[in-house]
Scaffold this motif. Structure first.
Motif: not given
Length: 162
Positions: A34, A38, A42, A49-53, A79
């Motif tokens: 990222l 960004t 965050i 934050v994108d939950l996949t990250l 996750r």
């Protein structure tokens, strides 16, 4: 019981963990893919934050224990598995965590873990002790099997290791 984590608490945890690890926002961004801007957004809570990250961020920052479980809460296990693979845990510890997650529904005795991982008892015991020490799992005693230890994925109640 693990309480839900708000977006603000998640942002603060990420910022504290990054600082504790001695990383700049740019360095963290480079490690998780990222831009620095960004990461800044965050940490200030300007964006979620994108939950996949989350697994990658948690692995880079060595977030563990109850804080990790709260950060990755409400997941179907993907996750959690992603964090295990991305983490810097030794292979034997990863095997134990994945066996508990995938093959034992979150808990198993030592014999079951031995069968699921292929690790010998001594190696398995060392991995379990270290994972318990850092708050990634804990042990309970099985009343039906005369106090045999049961290994449970997740932090000990009341313990928090950010």
């Amino acid at each position: 019981m693990i309480l839900p984590m708000t977006g603000k608490a998640r942002s603060e945890l990420i910022r504290r963990a990054r600082r504790a690890k001695g990383l700049t926002q740019r360095e963290l961004g480079e490690q998780v893919g990222l831009p620095q801007s960004t990461i800044s957004q965050i940490e200030t809570g300007d964006i979620l934050v994108d939950l996949t990250l989350l697994p990658r961020i948690a692995a880079v920052l060595d977030i563990g224990g109850q804080a990790l479980h709260r950060l990755l809460e409400a997941s179907d296990g993907r996750r959690w598995r992603a964090w295990v693979w991305a983490s810097n845990r030794p292979p034997n510890q990863k095997l134990v965590l994945l066996a508990l997650t995938d093959g034992a529904d979150g808990q198993a005795d030592l014999a079951q873990l031995e069968a699921l991982t292929g690790l010998n008892t001594g190696t398995l015991r060392a991995a379990v002790e270290e994972l318990a020490r850092v708050g990634l799992l804990h042990e309970a005693r099985d009343r039906l099997k005369q106090g045999e230890p049961i290994i449970i994925a997740g932090p000990s109640p009341g313990r928090c290791t950010p």
